[in-house]
Design an enzyme around this catalytic site. Sequence first.
Site, mmCIF file in Angstrom:
data_model
loop_
_atom_site.group_PDB
_atom_site.id
_atom_site.type_symbol
_atom_site.label_atom_id
_atom_site.label_comp_id
_atom_site.label_asym_id
_atom_site.label_seq_id
_atom_site.Cartn_x
_atom_site.Cartn_y
_atom_site.Cartn_z
ATOM 1 N N HIS A 68 27.545 79.977 -47.163
ATOM 2 C CA HIS A 68 28.879 80.462 -47.500
ATOM 3 C C HIS A 68 28.821 81.606 -48.509
ATOM 4 C CE1 HIS A 68 31.085 76.555 -46.147
ATOM 5 N NE2 HIS A 68 30.366 77.110 -45.186
ATOM 6 N N GLU A 70 30.523 82.113 -51.206
ATOM 7 C CA GLU A 70 30.503 81.632 -52.584
ATOM 8 C C GLU A 70 29.089 81.206 -52.977
ATOM 9 O OE1 GLU A 70 34.319 79.854 -50.664
ATOM 10 O OE2 GLU A 70 32.328 80.520 -50.031
ATOM 11 N N CYS A 96 35.182 75.536 -49.711
ATOM 12 C CA CYS A 96 35.009 74.193 -49.150
ATOM 13 C C CYS A 96 34.552 73.244 -50.265
ATOM 14 C CB CYS A 96 33.971 74.226 -48.023
ATOM 15 S SG CYS A 96 32.271 74.465 -48.607
ATOM 16 N N CYS A 99 31.017 74.175 -51.753
ATOM 17 C CA CYS A 99 31.104 75.320 -52.660
ATOM 18 C C CYS A 99 31.859 74.950 -53.931
ATOM 19 C CB CYS A 99 31.774 76.503 -51.970
ATOM 20 S SG CYS A 99 30.757 77.229 -50.669
#
Length: 142
Positions: A68, A70, A96, A99
């Site tokens: 991801h 992040e 999510c 993260c």
Amino acid sequence: MDISRLVSSRSTCLRRKVGAVLVKDNHILTTGYNGAPRGLEHCLDRGCIREQKGIPSGERHEFCRGIHAEQNALIQAAVHGVSIEGSTLYCTNFPCALCSKLIINAKVKKIVYVEGYPDDLAKELLAESDVELLQLGESDEI
């Protein structure tokens, strides 16, 4: 936020292009976009595992080649020895749960995002934390 949108254009994900920028004291610390780990084949080239398995958005993150945005922004800080404690994360999407846990432990103080993400656990974790949340509209500027 415009920079996070620009960073998202580097994404190699077929489902969702996400960009993240960590900022502190008006200085960009790191950026990240979602895509396969360094040196590995991207979904653009080999297809989306999640799409092939019919996995809905926000579920079963382990069935994805990508990291991801992040996570990539946090990883870049670690690789380059940059402290992100007290920083603000500008992200095109709400993080999510995976993260969110990393963001909380990295002591990021604020998340500014535009689009939501279907992950109730992420919302619950962030609500329990000290991380401030700010959702912007598509045309909002900071």
